[in-house]
Design a protein around this motif. Structure first.
Motif, PDB file in Angstrom:
ATOM      1  N   PHE A   1      12.263  -4.555  10.956  1.00  0.00           N
ATOM      2  CA  PHE A   1      13.599  -4.491  11.459  1.00  0.00           C
ATOM      3  C   PHE A   1      14.382  -5.776  11.276  1.00  0.00           C
ATOM      4  O   PHE A   1      13.971  -6.649  11.677  1.00  0.00           O
ATOM      5  CB  PHE A   1      13.439  -3.785  12.774  1.00  0.00           C
ATOM      6  CG  PHE A   1      15.073  -3.248  13.143  1.00  0.00           C
ATOM      7  CD1 PHE A   1      15.703  -2.643  12.492  1.00  0.00           C
ATOM      8  CD2 PHE A   1      14.983  -3.304  14.701  1.00  0.00           C
ATOM      9  CE1 PHE A   1      16.782  -2.095  12.914  1.00  0.00           C
ATOM     10  CE2 PHE A   1      16.169  -3.113  14.994  1.00  0.00           C
ATOM     11  CZ  PHE A   1      17.236  -2.477  14.074  1.00  0.00           C
ATOM     12  N   THR A   2      15.581  -5.523  10.959  1.00  0.00           N
ATOM     13  CA  THR A   2      16.697  -6.772  10.763  1.00  0.00           C
ATOM     14  C   THR A   2      16.547  -7.558  12.149  1.00  0.00           C
ATOM     15  O   THR A   2      16.492  -8.674  12.178  1.00  0.00           O
ATOM     16  CB  THR A   2      18.027  -6.317  10.769  1.00  0.00           C
ATOM     17  OG1 THR A   2      18.190  -5.453   9.434  1.00  0.00           O
ATOM     18  CG2 THR A   2      18.816  -7.558  10.307  1.00  0.00           C
ATOM     19  N   PHE A   3      16.729  -6.886  13.154  1.00  0.00           N
ATOM     20  CA  PHE A   3      16.705  -7.936  14.453  1.00  0.00           C
ATOM     21  C   PHE A   3      15.772  -6.934  15.502  1.00  0.00           C
ATOM     22  O   PHE A   3      15.987  -5.965  15.751  1.00  0.00           O
ATOM     23  CB  PHE A   3      18.077  -7.859  15.078  1.00  0.00           C
ATOM     24  CG  PHE A   3      18.086  -8.653  16.344  1.00  0.00           C
ATOM     25  CD1 PHE A   3      18.209 -10.059  16.507  1.00  0.00           C
ATOM     26  CD2 PHE A   3      18.177  -7.955  17.598  1.00  0.00           C
ATOM     27  CE1 PHE A   3      18.282 -10.436  17.371  1.00  0.00           C
ATOM     28  CE2 PHE A   3      18.232  -8.433  18.649  1.00  0.00           C
ATOM     29  CZ  PHE A   3      18.143 -10.028  18.789  1.00  0.00           C
TER      30      PHE A   3
ATOM     31  N   TYR B   1      24.847  -8.243  16.683  1.00  0.00           N
ATOM     32  CA  TYR B   1      26.384  -8.689  16.528  1.00  0.00           C
ATOM     33  C   TYR B   1      26.633 -10.183  16.738  1.00  0.00           C
ATOM     34  O   TYR B   1      27.398 -10.790  16.350  1.00  0.00           O
ATOM     35  CB  TYR B   1      27.202  -7.676  17.207  1.00  0.00           C
ATOM     36  CG  TYR B   1      26.994  -6.211  17.079  1.00  0.00           C
ATOM     37  CD1 TYR B   1      27.224  -6.005  15.527  1.00  0.00           C
ATOM     38  CD2 TYR B   1      26.785  -5.241  17.780  1.00  0.00           C
ATOM     39  CE1 TYR B   1      26.866  -4.877  15.051  1.00  0.00           C
ATOM     40  CE2 TYR B   1      26.748  -3.925  17.346  1.00  0.00           C
ATOM     41  CZ  TYR B   1      26.913  -3.773  15.914  1.00  0.00           C
ATOM     42  OH  TYR B   1      26.781  -2.408  15.591  1.00  0.00           O
ATOM     43  N   LEU B   2      25.913 -10.688  17.566  1.00  0.00           N
ATOM     44  CA  LEU B   2      26.205 -12.039  17.954  1.00  0.00           C
ATOM     45  C   LEU B   2      25.434 -13.044  16.554  1.00  0.00           C
ATOM     46  O   LEU B   2      26.244 -13.864  16.581  1.00  0.00           O
ATOM     47  CB  LEU B   2      25.212 -12.550  19.123  1.00  0.00           C
ATOM     48  CG  LEU B   2      25.271 -14.035  19.571  1.00  0.00           C
ATOM     49  CD1 LEU B   2      26.911 -14.571  19.523  1.00  0.00           C
ATOM     50  CD2 LEU B   2      24.221 -14.398  20.899  1.00  0.00           C
ATOM     51  N   GLN B   3      24.479 -12.501  16.111  1.00  0.00           N
ATOM     52  CA  GLN B   3      23.995 -13.207  14.879  1.00  0.00           C
ATOM     53  C   GLN B   3      25.140 -12.873  13.547  1.00  0.00           C
ATOM     54  O   GLN B   3      25.164 -13.992  13.009  1.00  0.00           O
ATOM     55  CB  GLN B   3      22.637 -12.464  14.440  1.00  0.00           C
ATOM     56  CG  GLN B   3      21.660 -12.977  15.262  1.00  0.00           C
ATOM     57  CD  GLN B   3      20.188 -12.495  14.865  1.00  0.00           C
ATOM     58  OE1 GLN B   3      20.001 -11.483  14.240  1.00  0.00           O
ATOM     59  NE2 GLN B   3      19.157 -13.069  15.329  1.00  0.00           N
ATOM     60  N   GLU B   4      25.753 -11.967  13.742  1.00  0.00           N
ATOM     61  CA  GLU B   4      26.382 -11.653  12.506  1.00  0.00           C
ATOM     62  C   GLU B   4      28.074 -11.995  13.077  1.00  0.00           C
ATOM     63  O   GLU B   4      28.944 -12.023  12.419  1.00  0.00           O
ATOM     64  CB  GLU B   4      26.760  -9.853  12.749  1.00  0.00           C
ATOM     65  CG  GLU B   4      25.210  -9.428  12.108  1.00  0.00           C
ATOM     66  CD  GLU B   4      25.587  -7.748  11.765  1.00  0.00           C
ATOM     67  OE1 GLU B   4      26.550  -7.417  12.264  1.00  0.00           O
ATOM     68  OE2 GLU B   4      24.468  -7.191  11.637  1.00  0.00           O
TER      69      GLU B   4
ATOM     70  N   SER C   1      32.104  -7.128  19.955  1.00  0.00           N
ATOM     71  CA  SER C   1      31.264  -6.235  20.094  1.00  0.00           C
ATOM     72  C   SER C   1      30.061  -6.717  20.790  1.00  0.00           C
ATOM     73  O   SER C   1      29.508  -5.837  21.806  1.00  0.00           O
ATOM     74  CB  SER C   1      30.733  -5.670  18.613  1.00  0.00           C
ATOM     75  OG  SER C   1      31.773  -5.001  17.775  1.00  0.00           O
ATOM     76  N   SER C   2      29.622  -7.967  20.745  1.00  0.00           N
ATOM     77  CA  SER C   2      28.567  -8.810  21.223  1.00  0.00           C
ATOM     78  C   SER C   2      28.861  -8.756  22.638  1.00  0.00           C
ATOM     79  O   SER C   2      27.993  -8.275  23.535  1.00  0.00           O
ATOM     80  CB  SER C   2      28.284  -9.979  20.742  1.00  0.00           C
ATOM     81  OG  SER C   2      27.009 -10.536  21.302  1.00  0.00           O
ATOM     82  N   ILE C   3      30.066  -9.073  23.186  1.00  0.00           N
ATOM     83  CA  ILE C   3      30.582  -9.172  24.549  1.00  0.00           C
ATOM     84  C   ILE C   3      30.329  -8.028  25.215  1.00  0.00           C
ATOM     85  O   ILE C   3      29.974  -7.768  26.243  1.00  0.00           O
ATOM     86  CB  ILE C   3      31.866  -9.925  24.325  1.00  0.00           C
ATOM     87  CG1 ILE C   3      31.853 -11.350  24.256  1.00  0.00           C
ATOM     88  CG2 ILE C   3      32.388  -9.748  25.989  1.00  0.00           C
ATOM     89  CD1 ILE C   3      33.144 -12.019  23.942  1.00  0.00           C
TER      90      ILE C   3
ATOM     91  N   VAL D   1      25.683 -17.547  26.940  1.00  0.00           N
ATOM     92  CA  VAL D   1      25.742 -18.252  25.618  1.00  0.00           C
ATOM     93  C   VAL D   1      26.995 -18.135  24.740  1.00  0.00           C
ATOM     94  O   VAL D   1      27.492 -19.028  24.068  1.00  0.00           O
ATOM     95  CB  VAL D   1      24.406 -17.527  24.732  1.00  0.00           C
ATOM     96  CG1 VAL D   1      24.326 -18.100  23.331  1.00  0.00           C
ATOM     97  CG2 VAL D   1      23.293 -17.583  25.546  1.00  0.00           C
ATOM     98  N   ILE D   2      27.578 -16.820  24.818  1.00  0.00           N
ATOM     99  CA  ILE D   2      28.855 -16.854  24.024  1.00  0.00           C
ATOM    100  C   ILE D   2      29.968 -17.790  24.814  1.00  0.00           C
ATOM    101  O   ILE D   2      30.557 -18.307  24.131  1.00  0.00           O
ATOM    102  CB  ILE D   2      29.007 -15.345  24.136  1.00  0.00           C
ATOM    103  CG1 ILE D   2      28.078 -14.332  23.223  1.00  0.00           C
ATOM    104  CG2 ILE D   2      30.552 -15.083  23.378  1.00  0.00           C
ATOM    105  CD1 ILE D   2      28.309 -12.898  23.203  1.00  0.00           C
TER     106      ILE D   2
END
Length: 765
Positions: free
Chosen positions: A18-20, A572-575, A580-582, A596-597
């Motif tokens: 899986f991608t992530f 979505y953080l990786q992308e 969206s990640s937040i 981290v963000i």
């Protein structure tokens, strides 16, 4: 068991995980749980020879008990796109092998194998190590999507009927009967559709013909008698004597040609001048009479229309035609009249047979007698003329219209003695035999070899009609997970079958939601399955992710929901889709990832001076309960917007709040202090008090700590990064390691405050 087959669009084994993949969470409830725990039904069927079994019916009688075999290794099923981290795909001593699934004619089972050391080698170089997954040669579920969705509506309707407590049981039974035969019409529509699609769907057509055949037979020998029983108790109807015989006659005429093909000689006999003299005439006529086919009368009429020189033969052909045409029908009379009529009709056959016994010298007498014996239901003659047990049984049922299901059960056993089954017997014959001897549990178990959909929905309907009970598992992995303190588990056959069917849909690209709908129908273990499967569903869009999260919320799976939210946030953080990640990290309550963000945003601005990254905060909705780090980013974005529009007084309030909050790391504090320079310059230029003495003091305090205090290293590092872009050429004031320009600005501002006073500015009044 049928494991999820459609894991990608091309039916190819995946080559990458899986991608992530989210970090594995160590909790006592979910440690070491693998997808193999779901394969209960397969474990039951895996080795029938080595397992003893009994069961518990609804009335408490024991009929099946399953016990894990000590000799057979447990099969482990791992379903793509998640691969078990313990499998070393690149190991030099392992390879991927495949074999046909023993429970399916159209799927391959792929598994890992490993080399055996030379000293342990006993003739086999490779042997199965761990079963991985299976896949089909064609996309079966795609072609069945509409059918599966329609059948789900039926199972929901049946559940609604069964849960209605305020109506009499007879009404519930009648409603369930309607649903049952609605299923039959749905299956028949599927069969007709497959017939129109050509040779490409022959295998699928055969499967659904078998499903419809079994479904209709169960309706005849289980469902309709159940309805009649309740109608009789409620005085809503009379015992429909003869119904079983008539329905089995129609069923056999419909399906016996498929089970026991009968060669058609109609065209050959029609072209013949003397059909009765053809070699195939009498065998063909006997088979038609045996099956209760109306073609028998047509064939006899064909002979009568010809010029028959043999008067004896013509006379008895007319008599047989008259006997066949005058067979009593169960709907036309009440029980007493019907019994008398049927006895009179059978006496007529015996009289005719007795006449023929006195005329044995006639060449056709033996053939005519054999037909008369079949008509009056002579068991030995029927078995002798039949080519299979099912043909013999149907003929007996047709010849004895007053039989009930118990008579049918006894005669089925007699027929099976004359036509014994062996290892080459088709699965369909075994299913029909089990159902006819009234062993529905065994019949449902054998249906697994035909289709998992049939097992699930047939067991569901049987459960609602109280025809099946529970299977008892000893040492079940599932039970140890759900209740580790119990050494024995009782599991409903219906629920076991529904879970097994739902498993086959879990990883289908479009039917995965239907799998969870079926899980929700299982009261005992459904939520456990949902909890295990929901975190394994891959998502490639936020729309699909929202559906996954809705399933978690509707089933109150807070842990799974937060885990999926964290997975989505990290993906979505990786992308670099920060908004969206937040959002997902906030919903998951993952403050560490939000931090981290937060650092990413601050570092980006420190390194580039570009405010573009803060645009993501525009779509993030914050409230009082939102994390301080996100509120800091939002207010920092607003500060710069206010500076751009010239609202310096409000901007001053925001920047001083951020400086005093101590939310930002010390590595970002120099940036906040430098951001006050435009306010000092504006105050000096306009001669207006913007920053007060208290603001001056707070800025000086932080400035001293950065330049002369404990944060000198952090300040030097931050200023080194800022000097890349914070230059006179870019429109900013040049800054040095001592922030001399800021010291000067504070001193100048103190003079402005002293000269004009804070009360001179209406903002402070």
């Amino acid at each position: 068991m049928s494991i999820p087959q459609q894991f990608n669009s091309d039916n190819q084994p995946p080559t990458a995980p899986f991608t992530f993949q989210a970090d594995r969470v160590q909790t006592s409830d979910f440690d070491d749980i693998t997808y193999s725990n779901f394969s209960l039904y397969n474990n039951v069927l895996k080795s029938r020879d080595s397992e003893s079994y009994s069961a518990i019916s609804s009335n408490g009688e024991s009929f099946v008990e399953y016990r894990d075999s000590q000799n057979d290794a447990q099969l482990h099923y791992l379903d793509p796109p998640f691969m078990d981290g313990e499998i070393n795909w690149s190991g030099t001593n392992q390879t991927l092998s495949a074999k046909f699934n023993p429970y399916s004619v159209d799927t391959l089972v792929c598994h890992m194998t490993r080399k055996v050391p030379t000293e342990e080698w006993k003739g086999e170089i490779l042997h199965p190590d761990q079963q991985v997954y299976e896949f089909s040669f064609f996309d079966r579920n795609n072609s069945r999507a509409v059918f599966y969705n329609d059948s789900y509506l039926k199972i929901v309707k049946a559940a609604e009927c069964d849960k209605e407590q305020k109506i009499p049981r007879i009404v519930t039974i009648i409603n369930l009967c309607k649903v049952y035969w609605d299923y039959a019409r749905l299956i028949e529509a599927r069969v007709e559709k497959l017939k129109s699609q050509g040779k490409e769907t022959l295998a699928e057509l055969k499967t659904f013909q078998w499903i419809l055949m079994i479904w209709e037979l169960c309706g005849i020998i289980y469902i309709n008698p159940k309805k009649e029983y309740y109608e009789e108790l409620s005085h809503l109807g009379q015992n429909s004597y003869g119904r079983l015989s008539n329905e089995l006659k129609n069923w056999s005429n419909k399906w016996l040609p498929l089970l026991v093909p009968l060669e058609d000689y109609d065209a050959q006999l029609e072209e013949s001048i003397s059909p009765q003299e053809e070699k195939v005439f009498w065998p063909y006529l006997r088979r038609l009479v045996l099956r209760g086919s109306s073609k028998a009368i047509d064939l006899l009429n064909l002979v009568s229309e010809k010029d028959i020189e043999d008067k004896f033969l013509k006379e008895y052909i007319d008599k047989i035609t008259q006997i066949l045409s005058s067979r009593p029908h169960f709907k036309s009379q009440d029980l007493e009249k019907f019994s008398v009529s049927f006895k009179t009709w059978r006496d007529k056959i015996r009289a005719c047979e007795k006449e023929l016994n006195n005329q044995q010298d006639e060449p056709s007498s033996e053939n005519i007698i054999s037909i008369l014996k079949i008509l009056r239901g002579d068991i030995n003659s029927i078995i002798e003329e039949s080519n299979s047990w099912i043909e013999a049984l149907m003929s007996m049922a047709i010849s004895h219209p007053l039989w009930d299901v118990q008579n049918l059960r006894e005669k089925t056993r007699d027929c099976l003695l004359h036509f014994p089954m062996d290892e080459n017997t088709k699965a369909l014959d075994k299913v029909l035999a089990s159902l006819l001897v009234r062993d529905p549990e065994q019949g449902i178990k054998l249906c697994e070899k035909i289709d998992v959909w049939l097992v699930a929905h047939l067991s569901d309907m049987f459960n609602k009609f109280e025809l099946v009970g529970k299977i008892r598992f000893q040492g079940s992995q599932m039970q140890r997970r759900v209740n580790p303190y119990s050494s024995e588990s009782d599991m409903d056959i219906r629920e076991l079958s529904l879970l097994n069917f739902a498993e086959s849909l879990v990883f289908h690209h479009s039917l995965w939601q239907l799998a969870f709908k079926y899980f929700e129908l299982c009261e005992a273990y459904g939520k456990f399955y949902i909890a295990e499967c929901i975190m394994r569903i891959p998502f490639d869009s936020e729309f699909k992710l929202s559906k996954i999260l809705n399933i978690c919320r509707s089933n109150r799976l807070d842990f799974q929901e937060k885990t999926i939210l964290r997975v989505a946030g990290k993906r979505y953080l990786q992308e670099e889709r920060y908004a969206s990640s937040i959002k997902y990290f906030m919903d998951a309550g993952d403050t560490a990832s939000l931090e981290v963000i937060f650092r990413i945003f601050l570092d980006y601005y420190t390194n580039t001076g570009n405010l573009g990254i803060f645009k993501y905060m525009e779509s993030v909705q914050l409230d009082e309960s939102s994390p301080d780090s996100m509120k800091f980013l939002s207010k920092y974005r607003l500060f710069h917007e206010l500076m751009q529009v010239g609202d310096f007084q409000t901007a001053r309030a925001y920047i001083m709040e951020l400086i005093c909050s101590q939310i930002a790391p010390t590595t970002f504090l120099p940036v906040l202090l430098v951001n006050t320079l435009p306010l000092f310059h504006e105050a000096k230029k306009s001669g207006t008090v913007i920053l007060t003495n208290a603001d001056n003091f707070e800025i000086l305090r932080n400035l001293y700590n950065l330049v002369h205090g404990m944060y000198q290293e952090e300040c030097a590092s931050c200023l080194e990064r800022m000097r890349v872009w914070h230059t006179y050429v870019n429109g900013y004031a040049d800054i040095n390691e001592k922030l001399s320009i800021l010291w000067t600005a504070v001193n100048d501002n103190q003079l402005i405050v002293y000269k004009y006073g804070e009360e001179s500015n209406p903002f402070w009044n």
